[in-house]
Scaffold this active site. Structure first.
Site, PDB file in Angstrom:
ATOM      1  N   ALA A 124      21.292  75.933  98.682  1.00 36.00           N
ATOM      2  CA  ALA A 124      20.850  76.831  99.758  1.00 36.00           C
ATOM      3  C   ALA A 124      22.083  77.322 100.516  1.00 36.00           C
ATOM      4  O   ALA A 124      22.145  77.265 101.739  1.00 36.00           O
ATOM      5  CB  ALA A 124      19.840  76.142 100.670  1.00 36.00           C
ATOM      6  N   GLY A 125      23.042  77.800  99.750  1.00 35.10           N
ATOM      7  CA  GLY A 125      24.350  78.193 100.311  1.00 35.10           C
ATOM      8  C   GLY A 125      24.354  79.532 101.000  1.00 35.10           C
ATOM      9  O   GLY A 125      25.416  79.983 101.436  1.00 35.10           O
ATOM     10  N   ASP A 159      20.358  79.677  96.178  1.00 33.90           N
ATOM     11  CA  ASP A 159      19.522  80.012  97.346  1.00 33.90           C
ATOM     12  C   ASP A 159      18.289  80.734  96.827  1.00 33.90           C
ATOM     13  O   ASP A 159      18.116  80.890  95.600  1.00 33.90           O
ATOM     14  CB  ASP A 159      20.287  80.888  98.363  1.00 33.90           C
ATOM     15  CG  ASP A 159      19.753  80.729  99.796  1.00 33.90           C
ATOM     16  OD1 ASP A 159      18.603  81.139 100.043  1.00 33.90           O
ATOM     17  OD2 ASP A 159      20.460  80.168 100.644  1.00 33.90           O
ATOM     18  N   ASP A 168      14.341  77.445  93.971  1.00 30.91           N
ATOM     19  CA  ASP A 168      13.523  76.906  95.054  1.00 30.91           C
ATOM     20  C   ASP A 168      13.954  75.446  95.177  1.00 30.91           C
ATOM     21  O   ASP A 168      13.775  74.663  94.232  1.00 30.91           O
ATOM     22  CB  ASP A 168      12.039  77.002  94.702  1.00 30.91           C
ATOM     23  CG  ASP A 168      11.164  76.313  95.735  1.00 30.91           C
ATOM     24  OD1 ASP A 168      11.705  75.909  96.796  1.00 30.91           O
ATOM     25  OD2 ASP A 168       9.957  76.165  95.488  1.00 30.91           O
ATOM     26  N   MET A 169      14.542  75.092  96.301  1.00 30.14           N
ATOM     27  CA  MET A 169      15.108  73.735  96.385  1.00 30.14           C
ATOM     28  C   MET A 169      14.028  72.661  96.508  1.00 30.14           C
ATOM     29  O   MET A 169      14.344  71.471  96.526  1.00 30.14           O
ATOM     30  CB  MET A 169      16.120  73.625  97.526  1.00 30.14           C
ATOM     31  CG  MET A 169      15.568  73.800  98.898  1.00 30.14           C
ATOM     32  SD  MET A 169      16.903  73.741 100.089  1.00 30.14           S
ATOM     33  CE  MET A 169      16.124  74.520 101.486  1.00 30.14           C
ATOM     34  N   ARG A 222      24.908  72.500 103.715  1.00 33.79           N
ATOM     35  CA  ARG A 222      25.434  72.840 105.041  1.00 33.79           C
ATOM     36  C   ARG A 222      24.347  73.556 105.834  1.00 33.79           C
ATOM     37  O   ARG A 222      23.831  74.593 105.422  1.00 33.79           O
ATOM     38  CB  ARG A 222      26.658  73.743 104.926  1.00 33.79           C
ATOM     39  CG  ARG A 222      27.213  74.169 106.282  1.00 33.79           C
ATOM     40  CD  ARG A 222      28.322  75.171 106.093  1.00 33.79           C
ATOM     41  NE  ARG A 222      28.880  75.639 107.328  1.00 33.79           N
ATOM     42  CZ  ARG A 222      28.582  76.815 107.885  1.00 33.79           C
ATOM     43  NH1 ARG A 222      27.706  77.623 107.329  1.00 33.79           N
ATOM     44  NH2 ARG A 222      29.166  77.181 108.995  1.00 33.79           N
ATOM     45  N   HIS A 277      18.640  70.430 108.665  1.00 36.99           N
ATOM     46  CA  HIS A 277      18.127  70.597 110.037  1.00 36.99           C
ATOM     47  C   HIS A 277      16.987  71.625 110.116  1.00 36.99           C
ATOM     48  O   HIS A 277      16.283  71.681 111.102  1.00 36.99           O
ATOM     49  CB  HIS A 277      19.260  70.931 111.026  1.00 36.99           C
ATOM     50  CG  HIS A 277      19.769  72.336 110.964  1.00 36.99           C
ATOM     51  ND1 HIS A 277      20.616  72.850 111.927  1.00 36.99           N
ATOM     52  CD2 HIS A 277      19.578  73.347 110.092  1.00 36.99           C
ATOM     53  CE1 HIS A 277      20.914  74.098 111.636  1.00 36.99           C
ATOM     54  NE2 HIS A 277      20.308  74.425 110.534  1.00 36.99           N
TER      55      HIS A 277
HETATM   56  C1  LIG Z   1      20.517  77.940 107.851  1.00 41.74           C
HETATM   57  S1  LIG Z   1      20.786  78.808 106.338  1.00 41.74           S
HETATM   58  C2  LIG Z   1      22.240  77.984 105.726  1.00 41.74           C
HETATM   59  C3  LIG Z   1      22.980  78.746 104.683  1.00 41.74           C
HETATM   60  C4  LIG Z   1      24.308  78.127 104.190  1.00 41.74           C
HETATM   61  N1  LIG Z   1      24.145  76.775 103.700  1.00 41.74           N
HETATM   62  C5  LIG Z   1      25.369  78.189 105.271  1.00 41.74           C
HETATM   63  O1  LIG Z   1      25.684  77.168 105.868  1.00 41.74           O
HETATM   64  O2  LIG Z   1      25.890  79.293 105.519  1.00 41.74           O
HETATM   65  C6  LIG Z   1      19.466  78.135 105.396  1.00 41.74           C
HETATM   66  C7  LIG Z   1      19.376  78.680 103.987  1.00 41.74           C
HETATM   67  O3  LIG Z   1      18.325  77.987 103.290  1.00 41.74           O
HETATM   68  C8  LIG Z   1      17.764  78.899 102.381  1.00 41.74           C
HETATM   69  N2  LIG Z   1      16.441  78.429 101.897  1.00 41.74           N
HETATM   70  C9  LIG Z   1      15.310  78.292 102.619  1.00 41.74           C
HETATM   71  N3  LIG Z   1      14.308  77.849 101.855  1.00 41.74           N
HETATM   72  C10 LIG Z   1      14.811  77.702 100.605  1.00 41.74           C
HETATM   73  C11 LIG Z   1      14.261  77.254  99.365  1.00 41.74           C
HETATM   74  N4  LIG Z   1      12.989  76.876  99.256  1.00 41.74           N
HETATM   75  N5  LIG Z   1      15.074  77.199  98.295  1.00 41.74           N
HETATM   76  C12 LIG Z   1      16.381  77.575  98.376  1.00 41.74           C
HETATM   77  N6  LIG Z   1      16.953  78.002  99.536  1.00 41.74           N
HETATM   78  C13 LIG Z   1      16.186  78.062 100.626  1.00 41.74           C
HETATM   79  C14 LIG Z   1      17.687  80.167 103.203  1.00 41.74           C
HETATM   80  O4  LIG Z   1      17.476  81.311 102.414  1.00 41.74           O
HETATM   81  C15 LIG Z   1      19.022  80.153 103.923  1.00 41.74           C
HETATM   82  O5  LIG Z   1      20.012  80.844 103.217  1.00 41.74           O
END
Ligand SMILES: C[S@@+](CC[C@H](N)C(=O)[O-])C[C@H]1O[C@@H](n2cnc3c(N)ncnc32)[C@H](O)[C@@H]1O
Length: 470
Positions: free
Chosen positions: A276-277, A299, A330-331, A348, A352
């Site tokens: 989920a980068g 992501d 999908d994580m 990262r 939360h």
């Molecule tokens: C708070 S952001 C953090 C992004 C990155 N890790 C950073 O620190 O810049 C949360 C990320 O989780 C991703 N996300 C949410 N649900 C997800 C899922 N089911 N599978 C993969 N990614 C997901 C969002 O698209 C978003 O990019």
């Protein structure tokens, strides 16, 4: 024994001396509020001693104000912050920062700002005066406003014409500071009004489900926040989040993440998976510092479309040579198959966003995909109690916080308040939460990981937690 007021002012004075000495030793000037902002001009605030002294100044100054002024003034001041937030939101969304920039240091009269923004001149003056009184913008002469170092962060650097032509892409290609502020205020103001109602709701008030949160009531949706952002009509919010996350890595000294984990201990051609980068801002820093590592940024598929643009403008070679791969996932499902077990998973600012129930699922999928030597790096704000640390917490390697001189709050008080604000924002968003170290240790253990150590690089708002498979 000096009075509390005197003890606090002594701490502030000593910290200012420390800053002056550190800056002098490096031939740097500590920037004044009137100096235009640029990342290079933040050099003084990258010196570790300066950062430590700033923490003391912030916590001591907050405590000094709370101690000195009448309690009723503090209480009212606190409740009035809502108005400051609402005003900042209006100014940010109406592109006032871009308009004010055109006036340069001499500033722009409210009538000119009104002509360009379409808002009422008198009201603009009142909004900007409230902000200038809080050190955001400067009133250079009556009704004439210019930028200062803080208001300049609201400026995307784009022309008003560009913003009018492409409002959805307002934040694309920017530093992300205006995006962070815009996202925080958009969500905070919408959710704040229904917080109590949600807390008192018999179902939502105790739910761990991401679609039974304050934001679901605020935006009248049954979707999780990240799904909601992908709905037609939310394009501006969706793109703003990506840029905001990129901007959040610029809030800390540039090498912060690299100090949070010993990347040099990874095998030469090792594999790092940034789960989920987002656009991949963190991976970009790693890719530049460790050119032999292979990196997968994962992501949601829709985010990967923006991520590709990000990498093509920042490090196209990495994508073209396949050293960096962007994978839609999908994580909450099993990790995609890779030929070798990853050497490092990075999460990262992910856990939360989720309640324990869902954070456990994410960690469990990573555990299932991990090999014996896979490590997990979690970069998150770590919550500290506003009292002394417990002995259980101190037992975790790297957990002990530096002792602060009395009478300061042990958790660095106001200097640490951002973590508490984010904790509430995460609760509102999806029933997520910031966590203490012990909460992380327990959560990790429940999913088959052992928390080995935490690093807190100076100046980073994040703890960097390393875990290994049990
Ligand atoms: C708070 S952001 C953090 C992004 C990155 N890790 C950073 O620190 O810049 C949360 C990320 O989780 C991703 N996300 C949410 N649900 C997800 C899922 N089911 N599978 C993969 N990614 C997901 C969002 O698209 C978003 O990019």
């Amino acid at each position: 024994m000096p009075s509390i007021l005197k003890q606090l002012s002594n701490l502030i004075a000593a910290s200012v001396d420390q800053i002056d000495a550190a800056c002098e030793a490096q031939g740097l000037q500590f920037p004044s509020l009137d100096e235009p902002f640029s990342p290079e001009s933040e050099g003084a605030r990258h010196i570790p001693d300066v950062l430590k002294a700033i923490d003391i100044i912030v916590v001591a100054a907050n405590q000094l104000i709370a101690t000195a002024q009448p309690p009723i003034s503090s209480a009212i001041d606190f409740s009035n912050r809502l108005f400051t937030a609402a005003v900042l939101h209006a100014v940010n969304e109406a592109n006032i920062a871009e308009i004010v920039r055109e006036g340069g240091p001499k500033g722009l009269h409210v009538s000119e700002i009104a002509n360009k923004s379409g808002l009422d001149a008198d009201r603009i003056g009142r909004l900007l005066r409230l902000l200038a009184t809080n050190y955001v913008f400067k009133e250079v002469s009556p009704d004439v406003f210019s930028h200062n170092r803080i208001s300049a962060l609201l400026d995307t650097g784009k022309s008003l014409e560009t913003l009018k032509k492409d409002p959805i892409g307002k934040h694309d290609g920017t530093t992300g500071f205006s995006a962070i502020i815009g996202g925080t205020l958009d969500q905070g103001l919408a959710c704040g009004g229904v917080l109590l109602e949600t807390l008192q709701d018999p179902k939502f008030g105790h739910s761990q489900e991401p679609n039974e949160a304050v934001s679901n009531k605020a935006y009248n949706t049954t979707l999780q926040a990240f799904e909601f952002l992908e709905l037609p009509g939310n394009e501006a919010r969706f793109r703003r989040l990506g840029v905001a996350m990129d901007g959040s890595s610029r809030m800390h000294p540039p090498d912060t993440l690299l100090k949070g984990f010993s990347f040099a201990t990874l095998p030469e051609n090792g594999l790092v998976v940034d789960v989920a980068g987002g656009l991949g801002s963190v991976s970009l820093v790693i890719a530049k510092a460790y050119p032999k590592l292979n990196i997968i940024v994962e992501d949601r598929p829709q985010v990967m479309i923006e991520a590709e643009k990000f990498w093509m403008s920042n490090l196209p070679k990495a994508l073209n040579t396949n050293r960096v791969r962007l994978v839609g996932i999908d994580m909450f499902a099993a990790q995609p198959e890779v030929s070798n077990k990853p050497d490092l998973f990075i999460l990262r600012q992910i856990l939360h966003d989720w309640s324990d129930l869902y954070a456990h699922k994410i960690l469990k999928h990573l555990r299932d995909a991990a090999g014996l030597n896979t490590r997990l790096l979690i970069a998150e704000s770590v919550l500290s109690y506003a009292c002394e640390q417990s002995s259980d917490e101190v037992a975790i390697k790297g957990a002990k916080l530096p002792a602060l001189p009395a009478p300061l709050l042990p958790n660095v008080g106001g200097a640490n308040a951002l973590t508490c604000f984010k904790d509430i924002a995460m609760m509102m968003l999806q029933n997520g939460q910031e966590r203490t170290l012990l909460q992380y240790a327990n959560l990790l253990k429940s999913a088959g990981w052992e928390l080995k150590e935490v690093r807190r690089p100076v100046g980073s708002g994040h703890g960097h937690l390393t875990a290994v498979p049990i």
